[in-house]
Write a protein that holds these residues in place. Structure first.
Motif, PDB file in Angstrom:
ATOM      1  N   GLU A  17       0.846  -1.201   0.000  1.00 57.81           N
ATOM      2  CA  GLU A  17       0.000   0.000   0.000  1.00 57.81           C
ATOM      3  C   GLU A  17       0.880   1.249   0.000  1.00 57.81           C
ATOM      4  O   GLU A  17       0.580   2.241  -0.676  1.00 57.81           O
ATOM      5  N   LYS A  25       2.286   1.724  -3.354  1.00 55.05           N
ATOM      6  CA  LYS A  25       1.255   2.235  -4.249  1.00 55.05           C
ATOM      7  C   LYS A  25       1.167   3.753  -4.154  1.00 55.05           C
ATOM      8  O   LYS A  25       1.034   4.444  -5.179  1.00 55.05           O
ATOM      9  N   HIS A  37      -0.183  -3.321  -7.294  1.00 57.40           N
ATOM     10  CA  HIS A  37      -1.635  -3.490  -7.150  1.00 57.40           C
ATOM     11  C   HIS A  37      -1.990  -4.973  -7.022  1.00 57.40           C
ATOM     12  O   HIS A  37      -2.816  -5.360  -6.177  1.00 57.40           O
TER      13      HIS A  37
END
Length: 456
Positions: A43, A46, A62
């Motif tokens: 995360e 990302k 992802h």
């Protein structure tokens, strides 16, 4: 024709070293059952690479976020939850299916744009090709996961069946190991591969041990149990999961909560149940290595104290004898008797009454005068695997109850009096003991909410 534009790629350190280290850490977290940490790690990646949305690395990040969620669901046995219109099981299968599609797209995109990739700086080329390679191997891993999901589904279903064919299960898991274990071998996936291999090896050793116990093979079943224990310990020690103790609101009682995922706990309990079974099947052999008091103490520490259950049952019903009888005519090898025997020592195949030895007998030696009747009942082949057969012999005024504990091992209870064939306590005890020794309830417990299921 205009050339396709080169995808935007964030600046990287040589050979994508930072991203590679993130990948190593990610798969290490997964192997340690730290699925949330793995997800959080990706995360953060990302967020860092928001500007490069559509690049191979951003797409990979992802996919890995979804991959960590899928792995957590798998290890929690969520795919075996009781289904409402099929959703619980299909949800994880669908997640893996979508992941396969995403990973294939990343792999194919790099291959299709190879002429563009090769035009990038050297380190970029190597990293793009690395991602493509990893995607291909992760696809193989997901295919292996789909096979093990089917395998556990088969185990849970077998727990509710009359006949439990452990050999079939061994064949299935052996094939999974043979076909898939070499298909994801990249060093970055080493921790993931190690975890997968441990899981498959443990269940394989446990099933092998159960088969060997049903043939009363002391050393071979012990070695398989030891292998399973060693691999479980190794797998668990690599994890960061710990047991925690929670106190009640008022501090009067406490409860130990395991942080191990449900699948690991299930395998751990399966091993413990087989240790308890081993202690019963080879009770006489083991008791000769220690004192009666110590043997009783050791048995009481098992997850199930079978000898204590039999003792209590015998006293309550005043049974003459409770025995476990092995049908040696139904096993492929020559039965050498209880315990360890030198491999070069020659044995002759037992015949007559001797081909049906009592591998466990309480209290004391098996009653020889009743053995012709016992052998006749077993050799009659009319005993159903999930039912208790009862016969009263007027000649000797004795009642015999018999049921299967394993395909080649029978529980026999003898009374020197007439007992009702519908005696609920006797029938319940024998049915329950037979089911426990088959590990039927434990197999069924893979699917929470199933009848008699319990994930202790």
């Amino acid at each position: 024709m205009s050339q396709p534009s080169t995808p935007k790629t964030p600046p990287m350190s040589p050979l994508g070293a930072k991203e590679e280290s993130q990948l190593l850490m990610y798969f290490q977290f997964l192997s340690q059952f730290s699925f949330d940490k793995a997800k959080d790690l990706m995360e953060k990646e990302k967020e860092i690479h928001k500007a490069s949305f559509g690049s191979s690395w951003a797409l990979m990040v992802h996919s890995l976020i979804q991959f960590s969620v899928a792995e957590k669901t798998y290890m929690s046995l969520g795919f075996l939850e009781q289904k409402w219109f099929g959703r619980a099981k299909d949800s994880l299968r669908n997640s893996y299916f979508l992941l396969l599609g995403e990973l294939r797209r990343i792999e194919e995109t790099v291959k299709q744009q190879e002429h563009i990739v090769l035009g990038l700086p050297g380190p970029m080329v190597e990293f793009e090709l690395l991602l493509s390679h990893l995607c291909g191997q992760l696809c193989e891993y997901i295919r292996a996961r789909q096979r093990t999901m089917d395998f556990y589904e088969q185990i849970s279903t077998m727990g509710t069946n009359k006949n439990m064919n452990y050999e079939d299960l061994v064949d299935v898991i052996a094939e999974i190991i043979h076909v898939h274990s070499k298909n994801f071998h990249h060093p970055i996936l080493a921790n993931l591969k190690s975890s997968f291999t441990c899981e498959c090896d443990v269940i394989n050793h446990l099933l092998q041990s159960q088969i060997l116990m049903s043939q009363a093979q002391f050393l071979q079943s012990l070695l398989q149990l030891h292998q399973a224990h060693s691999k479980l310990t190794s797998w668990g020690s690599a994890s960061q999961a710990k047991e925690t103790t929670k106190k009640s609101m008022f501090g009067h009682s406490s409860k130990t909560v395991s942080a191990w995922p449900a699948l690991y706990q299930w395998l751990l309990r399966y091993k413990s149940l087989l240790v308890a079974k081993f202690s019963l099947y080879f009770y006489d052999v083991l008791s000769k290595q220690t004192t009666p008091v110590e043997m009783k103490s050791l048995s009481s520490k098992n997850v199930e104290d079978y000898s204590a259950k039999i003792l209590a049952f015998q006293k309550k019903t005043d049974a003459l004898n409770v025995s476990l009888v092995l049908d040696t005519q139904e096993i492929e090898h020559v039965y050498k008797g209880p315990g360890y025997h030198h491999p070069d020592k020659q044995f002759e195949q037992a015949t007559g009454l001797d081909s049906y030895p009592a591998i466990y007998s309480y209290p004391g030696e098996y009653p020889a005068s009743h053995w012709p009747n016992v052998v006749m009942m077993i050799s009659d082949r009319t005993i159903e695997t999930d039912k208790v057969t009862c016969i009263y012999d007027k000649g000797v005024q004795s009642t015999y109850f018999i049921t299967c504990a394993d395909p080649k091992i029978y529980i026999v209870v003898i009374y020197e009096s007439k007992k009702s064939e519908k005696d609920s306590y006797v029938n319940s005890f024998m049915t329950e003991l037979g089911s426990m020794l088959k590990c039927a309830k434990h197999f069924a417990s893979l699917k929470p909410g199933s009848r008699g299921a319990s994930r202790k």
